[in-house]
Design a protein around this motif. Sequence first.
Motif, short mmCIF file in Angstrom:
data_model
loop_
_atom_site.label_atom_id
_atom_site.label_comp_id
_atom_site.label_asym_id
_atom_site.label_seq_id
_atom_site.Cartn_x
_atom_site.Cartn_y
_atom_site.Cartn_z
N SER A 1 14.03 41.57 21.94
CA SER A 1 15.47 41.41 22.10
C SER A 1 16.18 42.75 22.09
CB SER A 1 16.02 40.52 20.98
OG SER A 1 17.43 40.49 21.03
N ASN A 2 17.15 42.88 22.98
CA ASN A 2 18.03 44.04 22.98
C ASN A 2 19.48 43.61 22.72
OD1 ASN A 2 18.70 46.84 23.43
ND2 ASN A 2 19.45 46.27 25.47
N SER A 3 19.64 42.44 22.15
CA SER A 3 20.99 41.94 21.87
C SER A 3 21.64 42.76 20.77
CB SER A 3 20.94 40.47 21.44
OG SER A 3 20.47 39.66 22.48
N SER A 4 22.94 43.00 20.90
CA SER A 4 23.68 43.72 19.87
C SER A 4 23.54 43.01 18.53
CB SER A 4 25.15 43.81 20.25
OG SER A 4 25.90 44.34 19.17
N ARG A 5 23.31 43.78 17.49
CA ARG A 5 23.12 43.22 16.15
C ARG A 5 24.39 43.28 15.30
NH1 ARG A 5 18.69 40.80 17.36
NH2 ARG A 5 18.35 40.42 15.14
N VAL A 6 25.45 43.89 15.82
CA VAL A 6 26.61 44.25 14.99
C VAL A 6 27.23 43.02 14.33
CG1 VAL A 6 28.91 45.27 14.97
CG2 VAL A 6 27.08 46.34 16.32
N ALA A 7 27.51 41.99 15.11
CA ALA A 7 28.20 40.82 14.54
C ALA A 7 27.36 40.16 13.46
CB ALA A 7 28.54 39.83 15.64
N GLY A 8 26.07 39.99 13.75
CA GLY A 8 25.21 39.30 12.79
C GLY A 8 25.03 40.06 11.49
N PRO B 1 20.15 48.66 19.52
CA PRO B 1 20.16 47.55 20.49
C PRO B 1 21.58 47.18 20.87
CG PRO B 1 19.60 46.76 18.29
CD PRO B 1 19.60 48.26 18.23
N GLY B 2 21.73 46.64 22.07
CA GLY B 2 23.06 46.25 22.55
C GLY B 2 23.49 47.00 23.79
#
Length: 534
Positions: free
Chosen positions: A360-367, A330-331
């Motif tokens: 959701s397709n929001s980037s997961r990297v930060a979380g 995702p992202g």
Amino acid sequence: MSDTITTDVLVIGSGVVGALTARKLALAGRQVLMLEAGPRIQRDDIVTNFRHSARKDDFIAPYPNSKIAPFPDYKPEDNGYLDQAGPKPYKPEYLRVVGGTSWHWAAQAWRLVPNDFRLKSQYGVGRDWPISYDELEPYYYEAELLWGVSGPAEMAKYSPRKEAFPLPPVKKSYLEQRVTERLSPKYELMTNTTGRNSLPYDGRPQCCGNNNCMPICPIDAQYHGGIAADAAEKAGVKLIPQAVVYKLEQDGHGKITAAHYYDWNKVSHRVVAEVFVMAANAIETPKILFLSADAKNPNGLCNNYDQLGRNLMDHPSNSATFYVDEPLWPGRGPMSPSSIQQMRDGDFRSESAAFRIDFSNSSRVAGVTTNAIKEGLTGQELEEAIRFRSSHELSIKNVLEQLPDPNNRTMLSSGKKDALGLPTPSFSYSYDEYVEKGMQHSLSVYADIAKMLGATDVRYSAPGVYSNNQHITGTLAMGFNEKTSVTDRVGKAWEYDNLYMVSTGVMPTVATANSTLTACALGLRTADAILGKI
């Protein structure tokens, strides 16, 4: 002494609904003045603010708040603008700037489904609208053309349409392609209809896949109220920003005669008009009407039958997050690209809330990186955890229908005031069994989807704790008579011949679609009523 300004039509609020209504009136030859409590902003500045912000998950952070025209902000701590009367908190996120809240939205542009307009007569719950889907359909299309709505043709089986979408759907991300394939044929995952260019449109570029549609599209491929406000000014609308309306005058004979506003130097001004259009949101508009109380109207204007501010509705939500058994990464592409529409209507609505499921397709990297570090992971173990989790994690959420309840309402605070000395909004809010049953229904769908995707480590939102979606409706509801509503079938206040409301607040029910497209269609229809075409 305040000065006096004269115009044909005064529009109070410069959000997307008010701006498109003002534009239509101006194009028809009316002299239109539009007032906005907040400041002008520029996309480039907000993009810069977002890039420099340490709180990328805070969609309010890039936007300038002020003490003169404050709006709610909850991070890193609540700014205290809103007063909560309980029993449940209601924490909307909206902006007071030129262009309004749609600067930081996802531009979702679903129409309601036909049965949403006849909920009471069809299912015995809620209330019916004083207009039908067919009456609003041409105005939906008018709004879609202005926004540049993109969408799949198959959406017509839920919301019938006479014309094709202005644009084809935005191309599917890899995540969307894979999840669509794996959930078919049991669940139809459909590309969302959005005010997002899939091709160049109206001088704006097509979506290039930036994954920060919220809080700001960096290239204006996504439609928003700032674009609408610019279009209104090009059509001849005069816009005055930093103009905080605090009172309407009425003549005692069914007419509004003037509006008063403070500029940001706290100097009062008076505007006289033939027609007044309230286009602030479904919280700030009731606030102005409550503030306009006088000897004849001690409880505020448009409130003879205690309907003003009542029946506050939003879309309660919770979510499920899990790891899919294959990498989806995702992202890449829009943040909220797809949804399941199948539970938006059906006989179950007589007992249980309808809902939509969003992916959701929001980037997961930060979380996932933050969580892995909190777990104490380091070195190779940390790197592997970030790579696996950011590529496999998927989040889904529901968007639930909420029935109108007169006990859910917005009011004036009895204790809080802003820098101008004006009372801030206060809320009384809760959920009923109808929402709870819909929530349980959606949880079973979550579990089924997770199973079909080979999910592991399934995490649900805390039980009984629901977020809202900033889809504020009901507080100015249109209806069949003045004893049960605030406005009539064209958005005119029952008590005043020259006062109209264009806002999500006029929607009698919230249904299961994001509310702004419907509000724009209603606003364009109200413009026709003002012009004598209805």
